[in-house]
Design an enzyme around this catalytic site. Structure first.
Site, short mmCIF file in Angstrom:
data_model
loop_
_atom_site.label_atom_id
_atom_site.label_comp_id
_atom_site.label_asym_id
_atom_site.label_seq_id
_atom_site.Cartn_x
_atom_site.Cartn_y
_atom_site.Cartn_z
N ASN A 136 -7.22 1.80 10.08
CA ASN A 136 -5.75 1.78 10.90
C ASN A 136 -6.14 2.33 12.72
O ASN A 136 -6.93 3.23 12.34
CB ASN A 136 -5.21 3.96 10.78
N GLU A 181 -3.32 0.26 8.36
CA GLU A 181 -1.99 0.51 9.00
C GLU A 181 -1.84 -0.47 10.28
O GLU A 181 -3.55 -0.16 11.21
CB GLU A 181 -1.59 2.57 9.46
N ARG A 206 0.66 -0.84 0.14
CA ARG A 206 0.31 0.03 0.18
C ARG A 206 1.16 1.49 0.03
O ARG A 206 1.84 2.05 0.98
CB ARG A 206 -0.89 -0.27 1.59
N TYR A 245 -3.70 2.53 15.75
CA TYR A 245 -2.54 2.06 17.17
C TYR A 245 -2.50 2.00 18.45
O TYR A 245 -2.49 1.69 18.63
CB TYR A 245 -1.74 3.74 15.86
N HIS A 265 -2.81 11.41 0.49
CA HIS A 265 -1.88 11.09 2.25
C HIS A 265 -1.30 12.11 2.39
O HIS A 265 0.07 12.34 2.76
CB HIS A 265 -0.87 9.57 1.72
N GLU A 313 -6.88 8.58 6.23
CA GLU A 313 -6.93 9.84 7.90
C GLU A 313 -7.27 10.20 7.54
O GLU A 313 -6.73 12.10 7.89
CB GLU A 313 -5.97 9.44 8.86
#
Ligand code: FCB
Length: 490
Positions: free
Chosen positions: A313, A393, A91, A315, A134, A179
């Site tokens: 994504n 991600e 990606r 985290y 991005h 995002e």
């Protein structure tokens, strides 16, 4: 799905082997500005990140993406590296200012670079996955108002279609935005990211226009009968009250859920903004108007054009509080931050705080909370009519040490990735349709406002020599990618 453990037994037996179904996509992700370098070459003109990186105090160490990992010139070797790690998919994002410099006419040299990358990937048996945005908006468009200007959405659609026309025959997965929360709220409300504006509810105006750009592209590709898998990638969180017995914290978590998750999930997957969002942002204006005034008839129909995939994504989760806490108790206080002053990225959320909850933290002072990913995925599945999900991600920054023999042992990163793979697997066992996982990131790279000091790569990059060295995590990940089985995450 073949499995040796159930969702409920994950926590109890963290070392058990987990198997993912055949066809599960294993990949790694990067982004143009973070790795390419060659900032002024091949016809590329400045993006908002080229400009922002030069603002004093905006980026730790005054770092910028001029050279980055030099991927623009090392691309064939990087693809060979991916193949050596058994990656099934890659990606990457395309740089708008390379493809349509200044947001203007198409630039063949820029298009050719991505075309060569796609051919190189296909030649190595790796599926290309394109992300169109991005964060590297052409500076010339920011000069016209950037994402607070509705016209930017239409310019984005032009750029996206230019690239789609060039690569559609070879690229099966297309993500419009990466995002948009960061682009909108770190870019226009808090000012932590380019373009660094701190204009309160302008972030919601930007968010709407980012989603409009997304919708325009998906709608047009549907009209053309595209057979590609089309989607968007959202960074989502699981927002919990720091102290569930404190009404101020319960309210804080509720607002964070709206201003982080639902601000995108509801328009994209339901075609409407959450009823409470205007209440949460009541009284806030930008240029004398409420953000809802920027929503035009027909926008939400475009924004909610059905998707083939949703990129998630993840985290960390968030433990929100609506009360002040001592500075050292707040997450982020133990990492070197940019010196430029910034504001809360939550419109009207100046009172929101995120105190430590006792979880282990990564090098960025981000909490390690894998079970949050399971809950997030189950929530998406239960609350929304959600298309198949890909984790686009997930990963962690740690202070890696290079051994005298040049190798890099990063057990903490592998522990992080392994525990999150288990969390994904647990969600799948609970019925969530997850089809792939991308490690962030293939390479150590320019970590935005934190510069090169924060390393997320599964491959180490020596920024003096630009030499790439797979870390232990990359070698372990290569085993998982080859077998679709996680045997051990120690
Ligand atoms: C995400 C970004 C990505 C990278 C990781 C650590 O928010 O999409 O570019 O910076 O965080």
């Amino acid at each position: 799905m073949t499995t040796t453990e159930s969702a409920t037994s994950t926590a109890a037996a963290p070392r058990a082997e987990v198997r993912f179904p055949p066809g599960f996509l294993w990949g790694a992700a990067t982004a143009s500005y973070q790795i390419e370098g060659a900032a002024a070459e091949g016809g590329r003109t400045p993006s908002i990140w080229d400009t922002f990186a030069r603002v004093p105090g905006a980026v730790v160490g005054g770092d910028n993406g001029d050279v980055a990992c030099d991927h623009y010139y090392r691309m064939p070797d990087d693809v060979a590296l991916m193949a050596s790690l058994n990656l099934g998919a890659y990606r990457f994002s395309t740089a708008w200012p390379r493809v349509r410099p200044d947001g203007g006419a198409p630039n063949q040299a820029g298009i050719d670079f991505y075309s060569r990358l796609v051919d190189q990937l296909l030649g190595a048996g790796i599926t290309p996955w394109v992300t169109l945005y991005h964060w590297d908006l052409p500076q010339a468009l920011e000069d016209e108002g950037g994402w607070t200007n509705r016209d930017t959405a239409y310019r984005f659609a032009e750029y996206a279609l230019t690239l789609y026309d060039a690569l559609e025959d070879r690229v099966p997965y297309w993500t419009t935005m990466n995002e948009p929360w960061c682009s909108a709220f770190l870019g226009y409300t808090g000012g932590q990211h380019a373009p660094g504006r701190q204009e309160g509810v302008a972030g919601l105006v930007a968010a709407h226009h980012l989603m409009l750009g997304h919708g325009l592209v998906v709608d047009e590709l549907r009209r053309r009968g595209s057979t590609a898998d089309l989607g968007i990638t959202l960074n989502l969180t699981v927002a919990d009250p720091f102290d569930p017995t404190e009404p101020a914290d319960v309210d804080a978590a509720h607002r964070v859920d709206h201003l982080w998750n639902r601000v995108f999930l509801d328009p994209i997957l339901r075609g409407s903004y959450a009823e409470e969002l205007p209440t949460i942002t009541a009284g806030l204006t930008w240029q004398g108007r409420a953000w809802e005034d920027f929503v035009q008839d027909g926008d939400l129909a475009l924004i909610s054009t059905p998707l083939d995939v949703l990129g998630v994504n993840y985290y960390h989760g968030d433990g929100a509080s609506g009360r002040p806490h001592p500075a050292d108790d707040l997450l982020g206080s133990r990492v070197e931050a940019p010196s430029r002053s910034v504001r809360s990225p939550f419109p009207g959320g100046g009172d929101l705080t995120f105190p430590r909850r006792g979880y282990p933290v990564t090098g960025l002072d981000w909490e390690v909370q894998p079970e949050g990913l399971t809950r997030l995925l189950v929530r998406l599945h239960e609350d929304y009519d959600v298309p198949p999900i890909y984790i686009t991600e997930n990963g962690a920054a740690y202070d890696d040490a290079v051994s005298p023999d040049g190798s890099v042992h990063d057990p903490e990163r592998w522990g992080y990735i392994g525990s999150h793979l288990r969390a994904v697997h647990a969600a799948m066992a609970a019925g969530v349709d997850v089809r792939g996982y991308f490690a962030w990131s293939l390479l150590d790279n320019f970590e935005w406002a934190f510069g090169y000091g924060q390393r997320f790569g599964i491959v180490h990059v020596d920024y003096e020599t630009l030499r790439r060295t797979p870390k232990t995590s990359a070698l372990r990940y290569a085993d998982v990618a080859a077998t679709s089985t996680l045997v051990d995450d120690r």
